[in-house]
Design an enzyme around this catalytic site. Structure first.
Site, PDB file in Angstrom:
ATOM      1  N   LYS A 194      25.622 -24.077  12.455  1.00  0.00           N
ATOM      2  CA  LYS A 194      24.853 -22.840  12.572  1.00  0.00           C
ATOM      3  C   LYS A 194      24.754 -22.154  11.213  1.00  0.00           C
ATOM      4  O   LYS A 194      23.691 -21.779  10.760  1.00  0.00           O
ATOM      5  CB  LYS A 194      25.555 -21.953  13.608  1.00  0.00           C
ATOM      6  CG  LYS A 194      24.864 -20.645  13.866  1.00  0.00           C
ATOM      7  CD  LYS A 194      25.584 -19.876  14.956  1.00  0.00           C
ATOM      8  CE  LYS A 194      25.093 -18.428  14.944  1.00  0.00           C
ATOM      9  NZ  LYS A 194      25.727 -17.600  15.951  1.00  0.00           N
ATOM     10  N   GLU A 200      34.485 -28.014   6.788  1.00  0.00           N
ATOM     11  CA  GLU A 200      34.663 -29.369   7.336  1.00  0.00           C
ATOM     12  C   GLU A 200      33.319 -30.096   7.387  1.00  0.00           C
ATOM     13  O   GLU A 200      33.184 -31.250   6.965  1.00  0.00           O
ATOM     14  CB  GLU A 200      35.239 -29.307   8.759  1.00  0.00           C
ATOM     15  CG  GLU A 200      36.674 -28.811   8.840  1.00  0.00           C
ATOM     16  CD  GLU A 200      36.755 -27.325   9.114  1.00  0.00           C
ATOM     17  OE1 GLU A 200      35.830 -26.584   8.704  1.00  0.00           O
ATOM     18  OE2 GLU A 200      37.756 -26.905   9.729  1.00  0.00           O
ATOM     19  N   GLY A 252      27.934 -20.194  18.571  1.00  0.00           N
ATOM     20  CA  GLY A 252      28.259 -21.600  18.340  1.00  0.00           C
ATOM     21  C   GLY A 252      28.703 -22.326  19.597  1.00  0.00           C
ATOM     22  O   GLY A 252      28.207 -23.406  19.931  1.00  0.00           O
ATOM     23  N   ARG A 253      29.613 -21.718  20.337  1.00  0.00           N
ATOM     24  CA  ARG A 253      30.165 -22.411  21.517  1.00  0.00           C
ATOM     25  C   ARG A 253      29.227 -22.362  22.720  1.00  0.00           C
ATOM     26  O   ARG A 253      29.563 -22.864  23.793  1.00  0.00           O
ATOM     27  CB  ARG A 253      31.550 -21.847  21.857  1.00  0.00           C
ATOM     28  CG  ARG A 253      31.600 -20.328  22.003  1.00  0.00           C
ATOM     29  CD  ARG A 253      33.030 -19.813  22.062  1.00  0.00           C
ATOM     30  NE  ARG A 253      33.084 -18.351  22.050  1.00  0.00           N
ATOM     31  CZ  ARG A 253      33.049 -17.608  20.964  1.00  0.00           C
ATOM     32  NH1 ARG A 253      32.960 -18.166  19.776  1.00  0.00           N
ATOM     33  NH2 ARG A 253      33.133 -16.288  21.045  1.00  0.00           N
ATOM     34  N   GLU A 338      38.157 -19.288  22.629  1.00  0.00           N
ATOM     35  CA  GLU A 338      37.526 -18.595  21.506  1.00  0.00           C
ATOM     36  C   GLU A 338      36.792 -17.357  22.032  1.00  0.00           C
ATOM     37  O   GLU A 338      36.658 -16.364  21.323  1.00  0.00           O
ATOM     38  CB  GLU A 338      36.557 -19.533  20.758  1.00  0.00           C
ATOM     39  CG  GLU A 338      36.227 -19.052  19.354  1.00  0.00           C
ATOM     40  CD  GLU A 338      35.560 -20.105  18.482  1.00  0.00           C
ATOM     41  OE1 GLU A 338      36.253 -20.735  17.649  1.00  0.00           O
ATOM     42  OE2 GLU A 338      34.347 -20.305  18.612  1.00  0.00           O
ATOM     43  N   HIS A 369      49.746 -39.468  35.883  1.00  0.00           N
ATOM     44  CA  HIS A 369      50.815 -40.330  35.368  1.00  0.00           C
ATOM     45  C   HIS A 369      51.375 -39.797  34.070  1.00  0.00           C
ATOM     46  O   HIS A 369      52.020 -40.523  33.314  1.00  0.00           O
ATOM     47  CB  HIS A 369      50.274 -41.758  35.202  1.00  0.00           C
ATOM     48  CG  HIS A 369      49.798 -42.323  36.496  1.00  0.00           C
ATOM     49  ND1 HIS A 369      50.618 -43.037  37.345  1.00  0.00           N
ATOM     50  CD2 HIS A 369      48.610 -42.219  37.133  1.00  0.00           C
ATOM     51  CE1 HIS A 369      49.937 -43.378  38.434  1.00  0.00           C
ATOM     52  NE2 HIS A 369      48.712 -42.882  38.319  1.00  0.00           N
ATOM     53  N   LYS A 497      40.968 -19.747   7.766  1.00  0.00           N
ATOM     54  CA  LYS A 497      39.945 -20.351   6.909  1.00  0.00           C
ATOM     55  C   LYS A 497      40.086 -19.833   5.480  1.00  0.00           C
ATOM     56  O   LYS A 497      40.038 -20.600   4.516  1.00  0.00           O
ATOM     57  CB  LYS A 497      38.544 -19.971   7.403  1.00  0.00           C
ATOM     58  CG  LYS A 497      38.045 -20.707   8.605  1.00  0.00           C
ATOM     59  CD  LYS A 497      36.572 -20.348   8.830  1.00  0.00           C
ATOM     60  CE  LYS A 497      36.094 -20.724  10.208  1.00  0.00           C
ATOM     61  NZ  LYS A 497      34.771 -20.230  10.546  1.00  0.00           N
TER      62      LYS A 497
HETATM   63  O1  F6P Z   1      35.732 -21.953  14.040  1.00  0.00           O
HETATM   64  C1  F6P Z   1      34.814 -20.965  14.224  1.00  0.00           C
HETATM   65  C2  F6P Z   1      33.399 -21.416  14.357  1.00  0.00           C
HETATM   66  O2  F6P Z   1      32.619 -20.398  13.815  1.00  0.00           O
HETATM   67  C3  F6P Z   1      32.991 -21.703  15.794  1.00  0.00           C
HETATM   68  O3  F6P Z   1      32.759 -20.574  16.523  1.00  0.00           O
HETATM   69  C4  F6P Z   1      31.804 -22.542  15.570  1.00  0.00           C
HETATM   70  O4  F6P Z   1      31.410 -23.184  16.735  1.00  0.00           O
HETATM   71  C5  F6P Z   1      32.301 -23.456  14.489  1.00  0.00           C
HETATM   72  O5  F6P Z   1      33.112 -22.622  13.680  1.00  0.00           O
HETATM   73  C6  F6P Z   1      31.264 -24.157  13.685  1.00  0.00           C
HETATM   74  O6  F6P Z   1      30.434 -23.278  12.995  1.00  0.00           O
HETATM   75  P1  F6P Z   1      29.092 -23.762  12.337  1.00  0.00           P
HETATM   76  O7  F6P Z   1      28.191 -24.235  13.411  1.00  0.00           O
HETATM   77  O8  F6P Z   1      28.535 -22.552  11.640  1.00  0.00           O
HETATM   78  O9  F6P Z   1      29.407 -24.854  11.361  1.00  0.00           O
END
Ligand code: F6P
Length: 531
Positions: A194, A200, A252-253, A338, A369, A497
């Site tokens: 987003k 990452e 995002g979620r 979250e 199990h 972060k």
């Molecule tokens: O870890 C927080 C967060 O902002 C989530 O809410 C989100 O889904 C994820 O990181 C990824 O964010 P982005 O889509 O901006 O890379």
């Protein structure tokens, strides 16, 4: 209200679920909607407790809050944003306004652009340097990974497009293991972020680009981006016609219904993706119109509040008897934790009750199990949310599905019934006697009276998956409204972060970090010495 709930929960500690289970309860403590059945009869929630919970909803002004969400009001108050993931599945196209502007034309335009692109990838007209795309790699994390990763696995029987893979972790092992067997000349990489800043994702995207650039002359042509940040996607070198944007009112979620769902759309095709949206849209309509007692998301939420804020059960297990829903618990962890893992209410005051629960789980029967031992005989009560379909997809293996259903129902029954000391003794009678019989029997006692709910669905089709995910989204919303929190921000992820960014040069040895605490310093120096 919360005090009344807790008092009621205390008073019901002596209740035996099995004694509550008269025929009417099975009818009255269940909800049917959109072809799903949610049964909460195997809990200690009774009519009186339910009245208190409905009162909490009323006091929280749930219908008005719900309408505010669906109509684009800025209910994410700490970020000043609307919350409109529901617009992404509003296939009716009925206007939804944000700040006086109807967002639907743009939503539907983006959907058709995605469809055109997905179709081109699937039919080979959008090919790679080496020909038709065989593999799609979605690089994203959190909400830009968990939704499509969960859904792609869930809908495996509907796959008729290229293979889909998901890279999320910054651990190089993840990207390396996924890319190794792939051919860069026939791979499409989708960078899903987003913000297009998540460390990452950007790190993995750069790695994938370098991997592709080794053999592909124009690697940008084999990339697509899903993001709100178009300037950044251009800077990364992704052609504009392969960038699918969305607005900041999609959290995002909650984002798999729009561009973040592109990998799913490529896997199952635009038509099946629309069925997935239609399922969610049906649940939206139900949520908006049904009376609380007949409203599945509301009742699922109230059962959650009863167990966590009322009875004090801090965790809940989500147990899908559906192997293809293996990633659902992980998906729900982000969705629920979250969203509702907050310690202050919207007005900044500290919550008078615990925040949302710890959510965890695994598919059955595997979990049986592994950790069910603790659920049956441990000292903590863990409310279990079972789910199972009437039918599987494996027509020739129907007997296995019957066994799956039997296991699911048996676990719920066992949790409720338990096994008394007398029963345990009776089973052992011939083997032991005297004190040894008593000792052995005690190990075989199941306390029972352990609550569970059951979500039944006909078959895990795209439409049903859409319904289930939307059901849980709205459940999270209702719980959040009742708690008076903002379910749509996530400030709690920021501090870690920031500190990670500052620590990276310390780990690599480029900087020292005298300002760190003794524990962190010692850990860093051990790791540096062993690198
Ligand atoms: O870890 C927080 C967060 O902002 C989530 O809410 C989100 O889904 C994820 O990181 C990824 O964010 P982005 O889509 O901006 O890379």
């Amino acid at each position: 209200m919360w005090d009344a709930l807790k008092a009621r929960a205390e008073a019901s500690e002596g209740l035996r679920i099995a004694d509550l289970l008269y025929a009417d309860r099975v009818r009255d403590f269940a909800v049917e909607a959109c072809g799903l059945r949610f049964d909460y009869s195997k809990t200690t929630l009774d009519a009186e407790a339910r009245e208190i919970l409905l009162g909490i909803c009323e006091a929280a002004d749930l219908p008005a809050r719900r309408d505010a969400m669906f109509t684009g009001k800025p209910i994410n108050e700490t970020e000043g944003r609307a919350v409109l993931h529901t617009a992404l599945r509003n296939l009716s196209g009925d206007p939804v306004e944000v700040g006086g502007v109807d967002v639907m034309p743009e939503v539907l335009e983006t959907l058709s652009l995605m469809e055109a692109f997905a179709t081109a990838v699937r039919d080979g007209s959008a090919a790679g340097q080496g020909g038709r795309i065989t593999d799609v790699v979605n690089i994203g994390i959190g909400g830009s990974d968990l939704g499509p990763a969960m859904a792609v696995q869930a809908l495996a029987p509907y796959h008729d497009g290229p293979r889909c893979h998901f890279v999320s972790n910054v651990d190089a092992a993840h990207v390396a293991d996924i890319l190794r067997p792939l051919d860069p000349e026939t791979t499409l990489v989708i960078v899903a972020s987003k913000t297009f800043t998540t460390i990452e994702t950007m790190t993995n995207a750069a790695t994938a680009k370098a991997w592709m650039a080794e053999v592909v002359h124009a690697p940008g042509e084999q990339f697509a981006a899903l993001s709100t940040a178009k300037a950044k996607t251009a800077e990364f070198g992704i052609p504009e016609d392969r960038v699918f944007g969305f607005a900041d009112w999609v959290g995002g979620r909650y984002s798999m219904w729009g561009p973040i769902g592109l990998s799913l759309m490529i896997a199952i095709g635009p038509e099946a993706f629309r069925a997935f949206l239609r399922g969610a849209e049906a649940m939206d309509r139900h949520f908006r119109s049904a009376e609380p007692l007949e409203n599945m998301p509301v009742m699922l939420a109230l059962v959650g509040l009863w167990h966590n804020q009322g009875c004090g059960h801090a965790t809940r297990a989500v147990l899908p008897y559906e192997q293809r829903l293996a990633r659902l618990p992980a998906y729900l962890q982000q969705l629920e934790m979250e969203s509702n893992g907050k310690r202050v209410a919207m007005d900044g005051t500290t919550l008078p009750v615990p925040s949302g629960p710890v959510v965890w789980g695994e598919p059955g029967t595997n979990g049986q199990h592994a950790f069910y031992q603790l659920i049956h005989q441990g000292t903590r009560v863990i409310p279990c949310e079972f789910m199972v379909g009437a039918e599987g997809h494996e027509e020739d293996l129907r007997h296995q599905h019957a066994l799956l259903i039997a296991n699911c129902l048996a676990q719920a029954e066992a949790l409720m019934r338990g096994r008394s000391f007398e029963e345990a003794k009776g089973l052992l009678g011939a083997k032991f006697d005297g004190a040894e019989l008593e000792r052995q029997a005690r190990h075989r006692v199941f306390p029972g009276n352990r609550p569970s709910t059951m979500l039944l669905y006909p078959k895990l089709t795209p439409e049903v998956l859409g319904q289930i995910v939307a059901l849980y989204e709205h459940r999270v919303f209702v719980e959040g409204v009742c708690l008076g929190i903002n379910s749509f921000d996530q400030w709690g992820v920021e501090l870690g972060k920031e500190l990670a960014k500052a620590l990276e040069p310390v780990v690599t040895g480029e900087e020292d970090a005298e300002d760190k605490d003794a524990s962190t310093l010692t850990l860093v120096s051990w790791l540096r010495a062993h690198r």
